[in-house]
Design an enzyme around this catalytic site. Sequence first.
Site, mmCIF file in Angstrom:
data_model
loop_
_atom_site.group_PDB
_atom_site.id
_atom_site.type_symbol
_atom_site.label_atom_id
_atom_site.label_comp_id
_atom_site.label_asym_id
_atom_site.label_seq_id
_atom_site.Cartn_x
_atom_site.Cartn_y
_atom_site.Cartn_z
ATOM 1 C CB VAL A 1 43.611 39.367 35.037
ATOM 2 C CG1 VAL A 1 44.986 38.513 35.262
ATOM 3 C CG2 VAL A 1 42.817 38.826 36.638
ATOM 4 C CB CYS A 2 40.513 43.193 32.309
ATOM 5 S SG CYS A 2 41.523 44.030 33.557
#
Length: 392
Positions: free
Chosen positions: A139-140
């Site tokens: 997740v970024c």
Amino acid sequence: MGHAVCLILTYLITLTVSQFVPPYTEECRTDMYPPSGPTFRETVSWYTVDLDLPPSSRWKEVISDKKVDIQNMIQAIRDLASAFVPSGRLIELVDITLPLMADTLPNPFREEIKGIATESGVPLGEIVLFNIFYEVFTVCTSVVAEDTKGNLIHGRNLDFGLFLGWDAKNKSWIISEKLKPLVVNLDFRRNNQTVFKSTNFAGYVGMLTGIKPNTFTLTMNERFNLDGGYIGIMEWILGKRDGMWMGFLTRSVLENANSYNEAKTRLAQTKLLAPAYFILGGNQTGQGCVITRSRTLSLDLLEIDLKLGRWYVLETNYDHWDEPFFLDNRRTPAMKCMNQTTQKGISLKTMYNVLSTKPVLNKLTTYTTLMQVSEGRLESYIRDCPNPCMPW
Ligand SMILES: *[C@@H]1O[C@H](CO)[C@@H](O)[C@H](O)[C@H]1NC(C)=O
Ligand SMILES: *[C@@H]1O[C@H](CO)[C@@H](O)[C@H](O)[C@H]1NC(C)=O
Ligand SMILES: *[C@@H]1O[C@H](CO)[C@@H](O)[C@H](O)[C@H]1NC(C)=O
Ligand SMILES: *[C@@H]1O[C@H](CO)[C@@H](O)[C@H](O)[C@H]1NC(C)=O
């Protein structure tokens, strides 16, 4: 069925989150660059990967340096797996089945992965698992912005390790902590000249963050979707192999595409194993986009458009036309800080400020990378998020 899973997940997430309320958000940070202080752990060291060497020996230097850290990481994965399925059967399965799968991977990935297994002393199946990992748990936040001189600036936080073991004592994610020592900057060379550069985890042959100097910059973020990675990956394990691993596509684009438009076309049109967001910056005004992908199609293209006042595009892990999940809204704080920065004020320095503001910076953040295509510049920093800090 899907509904029930959703309810259970929401329940689990709410349970976890309730330990951390109120949400730890903060005012947009300023003056964080050059990186120092408690949110900055260390700079990332550089290695050369020589593409003229046979794939099996390209990673020797990186792996021999990072061997112990890779073994620690793999041990943490084994521990997690046996916490999940106590008999140790899960890892047994990995050791037996995944090496067979390795043989079906396209080259150079197959030979590179085998070389990494040999050099690190870790069983091949577990290195394959390690390479699959990034396709599932990333997740970024990624941003491409254009400054008033037409320079394109690309920044990203790589957040990894969601749900993979929470260490309640020191309030950190076990796998995220184990990954930090594996972060490396890589200079991929052919004929002794840089072809592209990336920030990577030692032992992973795909790409999540990279630059082709003077040509384009590229990052990948995970896209959660019910018809998602899990189905594609299951199909792949069961023998349906027409989709491509996302990290292999980004690697192959960085290695082989020679312009922003060529990169864009390949990222939009290649069939994938899982949905993804590709965030691509070019070397000329207006060249910055978020490509929202399903496994088979490009669903949407959001581009920088100065005429509309859109001087940056930003992606976390939600379709830009939908609201983010209410427990994980990193988009609004990041956009708020980008808006406060303004196009006049954007630079590598101020991009770092945005990426250092909680909860854009959170307990999952392993590194921050900043790239400027016109200078062929890539720099990255290993991050910490001191308490109070959101777990994601
Ligand atoms: C938390 O634990 C991890 C691994 O267990 C360790 O690497 C890290 O340094 C610890 N962090 C703190 C702040 O103690
Ligand atoms: C490769 O380039 C480096 C500097 O960029 C130089 O020091 C080195 O001698 C070169 N090696 C070969 C084999 O040309
Ligand atoms: C941008 O990339 C294109 C395609 O590689 C190249 O022809 C052009 O010279 C580059 N422009 C700049 C400003 O570097
Ligand atoms: C940031 O600015 C854009 C463009 O003006 C606007 O659409 C968006 O709502 C703003 N977002 C925030 C969080 O301020």
